[in-house]
Design a protein around this motif. Structure first.
Motif, PDB file in Angstrom:
ATOM      1  N   SER A  50      49.525  35.276  38.231  1.00 24.37           N
ATOM      2  CA  SER A  50      49.284  34.039  39.541  1.00 24.37           C
ATOM      3  C   SER A  50      48.730  34.180  40.245  1.00 24.37           C
ATOM      4  CB  SER A  50      51.046  34.579  39.456  1.00 24.37           C
ATOM      5  OG  SER A  50      51.094  33.164  41.553  1.00 24.37           O
ATOM      6  N   GLY A  51      47.279  33.657  39.516  1.00 23.85           N
ATOM      7  CA  GLY A  51      46.302  33.752  40.544  1.00 23.85           C
ATOM      8  C   GLY A  51      45.877  35.252  40.840  1.00 23.85           C
ATOM      9  N   CYS A  52      45.263  35.601  41.628  1.00 31.68           N
ATOM     10  CA  CYS A  52      44.544  37.537  41.743  1.00 31.68           C
ATOM     11  C   CYS A  52      46.115  38.334  41.624  1.00 31.68           C
ATOM     12  CB  CYS A  52      43.407  37.616  43.357  1.00 31.68           C
ATOM     13  SG  CYS A  52      43.417  38.644  43.118  1.00 31.68           S
ATOM     14  N   ASP A 130      41.231  31.244  44.357  1.00 28.24           N
ATOM     15  CA  ASP A 130      40.906  31.830  43.742  1.00 28.24           C
ATOM     16  C   ASP A 130      41.186  30.503  42.915  1.00 28.24           C
ATOM     17  OD1 ASP A 130      40.042  34.082  44.252  1.00 28.24           O
ATOM     18  OD2 ASP A 130      42.507  34.687  44.652  1.00 28.24           O
ATOM     19  N   HIS A 131      40.244  30.128  41.706  1.00 27.64           N
ATOM     20  CA  HIS A 131      40.111  28.884  41.088  1.00 27.64           C
ATOM     21  C   HIS A 131      39.504  29.169  39.427  1.00 27.64           C
ATOM     22  CE1 HIS A 131      41.116  26.601  44.336  1.00 27.64           C
ATOM     23  NE2 HIS A 131      40.405  27.159  45.444  1.00 27.64           N
ATOM     24  N   GLY A 132      40.109  28.576  38.793  1.00 34.13           N
ATOM     25  CA  GLY A 132      39.045  28.687  37.341  1.00 34.13           C
ATOM     26  C   GLY A 132      40.636  29.190  36.276  1.00 34.13           C
ATOM     27  N   SER A 133      40.022  28.842  35.043  1.00 34.54           N
ATOM     28  CA  SER A 133      41.106  29.588  34.624  1.00 34.54           C
ATOM     29  C   SER A 133      41.594  31.242  34.049  1.00 34.54           C
ATOM     30  CB  SER A 133      40.884  28.840  32.297  1.00 34.54           C
ATOM     31  OG  SER A 133      39.992  30.000  32.143  1.00 34.54           O
ATOM     32  N   GLN A 134      40.843  32.127  34.804  1.00 33.40           N
ATOM     33  CA  GLN A 134      41.661  32.862  34.632  1.00 33.40           C
ATOM     34  C   GLN A 134      42.658  33.261  35.298  1.00 33.40           C
ATOM     35  OE1 GLN A 134      38.618  31.889  34.897  1.00 33.40           O
ATOM     36  NE2 GLN A 134      37.421  33.354  37.047  1.00 33.40           N
ATOM     37  N   TYR A 135      42.769  32.107  36.194  1.00 33.39           N
ATOM     38  CA  TYR A 135      43.594  32.570  37.503  1.00 33.39           C
ATOM     39  C   TYR A 135      44.480  31.845  36.972  1.00 33.39           C
ATOM     40  CZ  TYR A 135      39.422  35.287  39.597  1.00 33.39           C
ATOM     41  OH  TYR A 135      38.427  36.167  40.141  1.00 33.39           O
TER      42      TYR A 135
END
Length: 220
Positions: A50-52, A130-135
């Motif tokens: 769920s994000g960072c 925080d943006h991107g598929s890892q988040y």
């Protein structure tokens, strides 16, 4: 995640996201049979993205019945992911947490409530800055009962908000423990800029929303 990104880097992240989400190896991870993690000393494990993970770890550790929250990576198709590799968006992994909890004190269903109640459930590929598929948001299930709990709560929330809920629902496969310096980051670095401006406000917003779920001390 904790630094400003150039327009070029942001574009690369989203391009990598598209690649990560459409390749056959990633689809195999999505279609796999879930792995059941057995109880250890009466404690269960649950997995959320769920994000960072600094933020998510702190939220769950404030909840009664949660013994520990560990930052790491899950949901992808590569072996031994690292922070640097995950940030490229090409591993398929998201920053995730392993929640070690006492099922006699807090249920999996309540942990799902904590999950949805501690984020913007409609934000796609990220939380806050925080943006991107890892988040991206992912809830991992280990059996059909957990899957139904997740899907029912997701559907109810979508109806309440009259919006699409961004969280993906994945079968749990493996959790990769993150680097040592990421563990308990919010607690150990309360004066760090990102922690002051993003993590702590997110934690406090959750605490104000769910006071009945907090440990007696209100701390984690």
């Amino acid at each position: 995640m904790k630094k400003l990104l150039s327009i070029l880097t942001i574009s690369l992240v989203f391009s990598c996201h598209n690649q990560a989400q459409t390749n056959p190896k990633q689809q195999a991870a999505i279609d796999a049979e879930p792995v059941v993690v057995p109880l250890i000393d009466g404690k269960a494990r649950a997995y959320f993205a769920s994000g960072c993970f600094w933020c998510v770890e702190a939220v769950f550790e404030s909840v009664k019945g949660v013994e520990e929250s560990i930052s790491g990576y899950a949901g992808g198709h590569t072996e031994n992911p690292t922070y640097e590799a995950s940030n490229t968006g090409r591993t398929g992994h998201a920053e995730a947490v392993e929640i070690i909890y006492d099922p006699e004190v807090v249920s999996f269903a309540t942990l799902v409530d904590v999950y949805f109640g501690s984020q913007d459930p409609t934000q796609v590929n990220g939380q806050g800055p925080d943006h991107g598929s890892q988040y991206r948001s992912i809830i991992f299930y280990q059996n059909d009962e957990q899957k139904k709990i997740i899907e029912d709560k997701k559907a109810t929330l979508a109806k309440e908000l009259d919006a699409t809920i961004a969280a993906e629902v994945y079968p749990f496969q493996k959790f990769w423990v993150g680097e040592d310096y990421h563990q308990n980051y919010e607690r150990l670095h309360p004066d760090q800029g990102y922690i002051r401006n993003v993590s702590i406000p997110r934690l406090n917003k959750f605490k104000a929303k769910f006071p009945e779920l907090l440990k007696d001390s209100g701390k984690h």
